[in-house]
Motif scaffolding. Structure first.
Motif, PDB file in Angstrom:
ATOM      1  N   THR A  50      -5.668  68.685 -22.735  1.00 23.58           N
ATOM      2  CA  THR A  50      -4.974  67.432 -23.055  1.00 23.58           C
ATOM      3  C   THR A  50      -4.190  66.992 -21.850  1.00 23.58           C
ATOM      4  N   LYS A  84     -11.020  68.402 -32.276  1.00 26.81           N
ATOM      5  CA  LYS A  84     -11.334  69.242 -31.115  1.00 26.81           C
ATOM      6  C   LYS A  84     -12.792  69.691 -31.146  1.00 26.81           C
ATOM      7  N   ILE A 112      -9.473  72.396 -25.760  1.00 24.77           N
ATOM      8  CA  ILE A 112      -9.642  71.076 -25.155  1.00 24.77           C
ATOM      9  C   ILE A 112      -8.428  70.807 -24.294  1.00 24.77           C
TER      10      ILE A 112
END
Length: 187
Positions: free
Chosen positions: A186, A90, A184
């Motif tokens: 996804t 990440k 992040i």
């Protein structure tokens, strides 16, 4: 998640290797056990006989307990390392430099593999008291117990080294500024 699943798969493979190693050593262990019982029957003093038998059984159980414990510890260390690797991924996606973390992860993986190999080797060994004669019985028992302690200490050091390597990887990850705030998306 993939890294954690992969780590679990690796741990399962290590457990299977451990079981195979133990099965392979079972024949050797049974042969030594038969010789031990035969030699033990030659001892005339019942008290010595019982003591040696109990010490032999205690030693065997102690090694089994430690092997089981270390397998659990190494399994947990592998899972923690997978989480560290996931966080490093990440951070890398977010543009952070994670080269030191990658190096620490590689060292930790090597240390865990070395510790697992030592645990598997220990599981495959048969520690049976060698009985030569009744006069040297005390020395034979002492030698066997000393050998078991040395083996356990050597494996313990390798497990500690693996634990320290995982901790070093965690510290390397924590050294990256803002790694805990990275989110992040996804898909």
């Amino acid at each position: 998640r993939e890294a954690v699943e992969e780590a679990k798969a690796q741990r399962e493979q290590a457990r299977e290797e451990f079981k195979a190693r133990k099965e392979a050593a079972k024949d050797e262990w049974e042969a030594k056990r038969e010789e031990f019982k035969q030699r033990l029957s030659e001892i005339k003093d019942e008290r010595k006989k019982r003591t040696v038998e109990l010490l032999d059984l205690r030693t065997e159980k102690m090694v089994e307990r430690w092997v089981e414990h270390w397998n659990k510890v190494l399994s947990r260390l592998t899972e923690i390392l997978a989480k560290i690797e996931s966080r490093a991924d990440k951070a890398e996606v977010a543009g952070q430099d994670v080269s030191s973390v990658r190096a620490a992860i590689a060292e930790a993986e090597a240390a865990i593999a070395e510790a697992q190999a030592a645990v598997n080797e220990l599981a495959g060994k048969a520690f049976v008291i060698e009985i030569t004669d009744e006069e040297n019985l005390g020395q034979n028992v002492s030698d066997t117990v000393h050998q078991v302690r040395q083996e356990l200490q050597a494996v313990r050091e390798k497990v500690r080294a693996a634990r320290q390597a995982v901790l070093d990887a965690l510290h390397a990850l924590q050294a990256i500024r803002g790694v805990d705030e990275i989110e992040i998306e996804t898909e």
